[in-house]
Design an enzyme around this catalytic site. Structure first.
Site, PDB file in Angstrom:
ATOM      1  N   GLY A 694       0.826  -1.198   0.000  1.00  0.00           N
ATOM      2  CA  GLY A 694       0.000   0.000   0.000  1.00  0.00           C
ATOM      3  C   GLY A 694       0.856   1.241   0.000  1.00  0.00           C
ATOM      4  O   GLY A 694       2.045   1.210   0.339  1.00  0.00           O
ATOM      5  N   VAL A 701       3.569   1.230   2.668  1.00  0.00           N
ATOM      6  CA  VAL A 701       3.387   0.187   3.677  1.00  0.00           C
ATOM      7  C   VAL A 701       3.924  -1.113   3.109  1.00  0.00           C
ATOM      8  O   VAL A 701       3.627  -1.475   1.957  1.00  0.00           O
ATOM      9  CB  VAL A 701       1.898   0.009   4.062  1.00  0.00           C
ATOM     10  CG1 VAL A 701       1.754  -1.111   5.090  1.00  0.00           C
ATOM     11  CG2 VAL A 701       1.337   1.305   4.622  1.00  0.00           C
ATOM     12  N   ASP A 814     -10.439   9.490  13.505  1.00  0.00           N
ATOM     13  CA  ASP A 814     -10.498   9.117  12.091  1.00  0.00           C
ATOM     14  C   ASP A 814     -10.944   7.670  11.936  1.00  0.00           C
ATOM     15  O   ASP A 814     -10.411   6.929  11.106  1.00  0.00           O
ATOM     16  CB  ASP A 814      -9.137   9.333  11.429  1.00  0.00           C
ATOM     17  CG  ASP A 814      -9.223   9.309   9.897  1.00  0.00           C
ATOM     18  OD1 ASP A 814     -10.330   9.576   9.368  1.00  0.00           O
ATOM     19  OD2 ASP A 814      -8.211   9.033   9.234  1.00  0.00           O
TER      20      ASP A 814
END
Length: 984
Positions: A694, A701, A814
């Site tokens: 990612g 990532v 979030d």
């Protein structure tokens, strides 16, 4: 004779005609009622509405008839959904319609304009939305009672409201009105009851027009943004019996005229900014209840208070009152509930308190009272709670309390009480639940078996002796620190299995820690420090599933630290000042526990910073190494040399890419939060393109597979598009939060690695990635309903821990489905704490200048203000619940915000299951899906105060599977006010 006969004939004909007409009317009304039932999709509550029964329709549930025709429909709390059917007004003689406490939705039903005989219309506590129509005065001219409170009406209250019927009662509270305070209501001269409470009116004062409400008996306008002073003329509304203006922003003093209202029975002004003193001439002899708490009132209480001979409840807490309490208050025979806490009262309590009345509750904590407790507090055996902590009381417990069979809550801590606590005390009340006596000079022994209903016993810092009780089946908190208890611990903890907190430190307890301690499966806090315990630390302590606090320091324990202790998620660990030996278990070999093992000469550590000796890692020498083994080493060396030559090219290639990615000259530093077997070098060598899973504005990532585990590494670079400051802020937040909290439903941060240009966060890797991929990803994989419900519950557990068990509390800011990760068994964990925030004061919202959250998940207050509270997480969680139920993402695939879509469809009368994801539609799931859907509505309330806490949310989810019906109502605040849900 002929004339009389003719008259009789005409009369009989008319009567026959009337009877025929009535029989026809019966069938017509029955048909109308059956159509109404059908319009509501045949709710179970209306099962009696059927042609099958022999009973006439006048005997149906909720139907009232007068002279054989329907005049009233009352269907309170029948779980009715949908709108108000248009055919209701075909019942021409209908005078009463009560549909309160249901799920009636949509806008105000203007079809009710056709009910020309309606006198009482009650739509309280439903889901009605939108504006009150400007032509609301088209309602029946006979309307006397009009109640639309507890809904979601918004905007202004129209001026035409003053022309509605012949109103005597107007109930508009608990809505979302946000216009000006409706001064024109003062022109409804016949009004006797008016409630405007719990709305969001533009701040304003009590309008002068209300002076015209001379017949007003009941006026409630709490939480309505009222400001300014209470007008003097309010004391001239002589008919007032009930006045409630609490939790506004009222200032100034209480007008003296208020205290002279002869008919006034209830006065509620708490939670304002009122100051000044109470009028010295109180003559409102009918007052039953006074609550003027949480203001800035000062002065002494007037002696005239003893004239309030009907007074039952007297709440003066959290003000600035001083002086002594008038003795005459103790002689009021009706006195029931007295709350004076958090003032600066002094002197002794009235000696007759409880002598002449059925006193039920007395709370006078946090004052400067002195002397002994009144001797008659429980004379009439009604006292339920006595809370007098943090004063200067002295003496022993009065005899009347020693025999008080009704006492439940008994809190005397932090005074100067003394004397022996007799054994009979523990037998005085079968209801006794809470006893707090910390910080006095009591002595005596505890019974081996504590009262059955006792849940809390806190008697620290006294002089109690004897042994620790061995039986208390419902006890959750046992805190007896700093006393003189001796003997051994109970050999069998089976009869103490409800304990959550056990503090026995600073006593004289001897012997071993019994292995039966494993039976305390609910224990979170265990403190046995500063005693005379011997033996080893039983490994069974490591089996306590929710233990987070362990202190057994300053004893005489020996042996090694059991490895099982490493399984615990401990926030606090203290094993110092014992005679322990051996190696510290690996999970504790990090800086979070560097002060946990002091003064144990035999312990050693493999990590620096523990003030302990290093454990030897050198292998034992051997002079008998076989030649064959030496030859094997040589061969292996050759193989390694050849292999290194073969892969050199590939290593150089990867190192070249790594140098470009993380900097060639970086100096790396690693900080661990868990025991880990890999090094920073291992991590850096694996930061290669093929491991990327990612990427985003922050960096990339990586998924890195090691020998014994798989980890995820997030690389944050200062040169990223997010900006250096934002990267640093999110990095610090992630490290600060995840480095300090431990929970099975929160992702683990193993360590972080820093260099001049790059920061690496090393997490546990969860095989099934994020929730959004499973419920609405391109793969359209889908999850069954039981799995979705379990995921929701686990996420709620993580958030509940953050909000209610962390100190200070943590808010995520979030939360979204892409930040909920799933392991290989679909256990869920909350992740990505880059925007998380620690609340400095758990009771107050903090402020932030950062617009936190993601579109579709952001609570309304995030866009319009800077207030930050845990309720923004509750809102986001509600959106996640909607995603789980509908299968749609928060932005509805770009077609608008999911919350708005759901509310729009719901207001159109669609059932819950119509909106559910096709993958989970099944009749056996309907009750649970409906419950979760409604919980989502609760969580997405417009105002933060209207949303439940995560503790309530979690309890609801845990109960969900056992419920067939679920009410979406919850408490709005600490006073138990009803909440309503939003519309947009």
């Amino acid at each position: 004779m002929f004339k009389i006969g003719t008259f009789r004939l005409i009369f009989l004909l008319l009567r026959f005609r009337s009877i025929s007409s009535l029989q026809f009317s019966d069938e017509e009304e029955k048909g109308i009622l059956l159509r109404i039932k059908s319009a509501w999709n045949d709710p179970v509550a209306l099962a009696s509405w059927t042609n099958i029964t022999s009973n006439g329709h006048c005997g149906w549930t909720g139907v009232t008839c007068t002279n054989g025709t329907v005049t009233g429909i009352s269907l309170v709390s029948k779980s009715i959904e949908g709108g108000v059917p248009e055919m209701v007004c075909e019942l021409k003689n209908l005078t009463t319609l009560d549909l309160s406490d249901n799920f009636i939705g949509g806008s105000f039903p203007t079809s009710l304009y056709q009910c020309s005989n309606l006198q009482d219309l009650n739509l309280y506590d439903n889901l009605l939305v939108g504006l009150i129509p400007d032509d609301i005065d088209r309602l029946s001219r006979n309307l006397v009672r009009f109640s639309i409170g507890g809904n979601n009406f918004t905007g202004e209250i129209p001026d035409t409201i003053v022309r509605v019927g012949l109103l005597e009662e107007l109930i508009l509270d608990n809505n979302l009105f946000n216009g000006s305070f409706p001064a024109m209501i003062g022109n409804i001269s016949g009004l006797q009851k008016l409630t405007l409470a719990d709305n969001y009116f533009v701040p304003g004062s009590i309008p002068m027009e209300f002076f015209g409400l001379k017949k007003l008996r009941y006026f409630s306008s709490y939480l309505a943004n009222l400001m300014g002073e209470i007008p003097m003329w309010l004391g001239e509304l002589s008919e007032l019996k009930y006045l409630d203006l609490h939790k506004n922003d009222l200032t100034g003093s209480i007008p003296p005229g208020i205290w002279k209202l002869k008919n006034l029975t209830a006065l509620y002004l708490y939670g304002n900014r009122l100051d000044g003193e109470i009028s010295p001439n109180i003559s409102a002899l009918n007052l039953l209840s006074i609550d003027i708490s949480r203001n800035r009132l000062t002065g002494k209480l007037p002696e005239d208070m003893e004239k309030l001979q009907k007074l039952e409840n007297l709440f003066l807490y959290s003000n600035k009152f001083f002086g002594s309490i008038p003795n005459g208050i103790g002689r009021i025979s009706t006195l029931f509930d007295v709350r004076f806490f958090n003032n600066t009262f002094s002197g002794e309590l009235p000696p007759d308190l409880g002598k002449f009345s059925n006193l039920w509750n007395l709370e006078v904590e946090i004052n400067r009272f002195s002397g002994e407790l009144p001797r008659h507090l429980c004379k009439n055996q009604k006292l339920n709670s006595l809370i007098v902590f943090s004063n200067h009381f002295k003496g022993s417990i009065p005899d009347s309390l020693g025999n008080c069979s009704t006492l439940v809550d008994f809190q005397l801590q932090y005074n100067n009480f003394s004397g022996e606590l007799p054994m009979t005390f523990w037998k005085m009340s079968p209801l006794l639940s809470k006893v707090r006596m910390t910080g006095n000079e009591f002595y005596g022994e505890l019974p081996r078996q504590l009262p059955q209903n006792l849940t809390t016993l806190e008697i620290e810092n006294n002089k109690f002796t004897g042994t620790i009780p061995s039986s208390a089946i419902n006890l959750t908190q046992l805190k007896v620190s700093n006393n003189l208890f001796s003997g051994e611990l109970p050999s069998d903890f089976r009869r103490l299995s409800s304990l959550q907190e056990l503090h026995l430190d600073q006593n004289l307890i001897t012997g071993d820690i019994p292995t039966s301690i494993k039976l305390l499966s609910k224990l979170t806090d265990l403190n046995l420090s500063s005693n005379r315990l011997t033996g080893i630390i039983p490994e069974e302590i490591g089996l306590l599933p929710v233990l987070t606090y362990l202190d057994i320091s300053n004893n005489s324990l020996h042996g090694e630290i059991p490895k099982l202790l490493g399984n615990l998620n401990l926030n606090i660990l203290n094993l110092s000042s014992n005679s322990l030996s051996g190696k510290i278990p690996s999970p504790f070999q990090n800086t979070a526990y560097d002060r946990s093992f002091l003064s144990n000469a035999g312990l050693c550590s493999t990590q620096p910073g523990f003030n302990l000796s290093f454990c030897s890692t050198k292998p034992k020498s051997s002079n008998n190494l076989s030649r064959g083994l030496i030859a094997l080493f040589v061969i292996l060396g050759v193989i390694v040399l050849v292999s290194s030559c073969i892969v050199t090219f590939f290593i150089v290639r990867k190192n070249k890419w790594r140098k470009e990615a993380v900097g060639d000259g970086d100096i790396w530093k690693r900080t661990d939060f868990f025991n880990i077997s890999f090094t920073e070098t291992t991590i850096l060598q694996c930061l290669v393109p093929e491991n990327i899973i990612g990427s985003g504005g922050f960096g990339e990532v990586y998924r890195i597979a090691l020998n014994d585990q798989v980890i995820a590494v997030k690389k944050l670079r200062k040169s990223s598009s997010m900006g250096a400051h934002k990267i640093e802020t999110q990095f610090r937040s992630e490290v600060e939060i995840l480095g300090s909290i431990r929970h099975r439903n929160i992702v683990k941060l193993f360590c972080y690695i820093t260099g001049p240009n790059t920061k690496l966060l090393v997490y546990e890797h969860l095989a099934n990635k994020s929730l959004d991929r499973w419920i609405h990803g391109n793969q359209n994989i889908g999850l069954d309903w039981p799995t979705r419900l379990r995921i929701a519950t686990e996420v709620a557990q993580g958030l509940c821990y953050m909000h209610h068990n962390c100190n200070p509390p943590v808010i995520h800011r979030d939360l979204k489905s892409s930040n909920i990760l799933l392991d290989h068994e679909f256990n869920s964990k909350v992740a990505d704490f880059g925007l998380a925030k620690l609340l400095v004061q758990s009771s107050e919202a903090s402020t932030t200048s950062t617009l936190a959250g993601s579109i579709g998940y952001m609570a309304p207050e995030c866009a319009f203000g800077k207030k930050t509270s845990e309720k923004i997480d509750v809102y986001s969680f509600g959106v996640v619940l909607f995603e789980l139920v509908t299968g749609k993402d928060a932005s509805n695939n770009g077609n608008g915000v999911l919350v708005d879509l759901i509310w729009a469809n719901f207001q159109e009368g669609r059932t819950m299951m119509e909106l559910a994801d096709q993958k989970i539609k099944d009749p056996k799931n309907e009750d649970e899906i409906t419950s979760v859907f409604r919980l989502g509505l609760m969580c997405t309330g417009t105002m933060p105060s209207s949303r439940p806490s995560m503790k309530v949310v979690l309890e609801t989810l845990l109960q969900c599977a056992g419920l067939s019906k679920f009410s979406q109502k919850t408490t709005r605040d600490e006073d138990g006010l009803l909440a309503r849900m939003q519309t947009n």
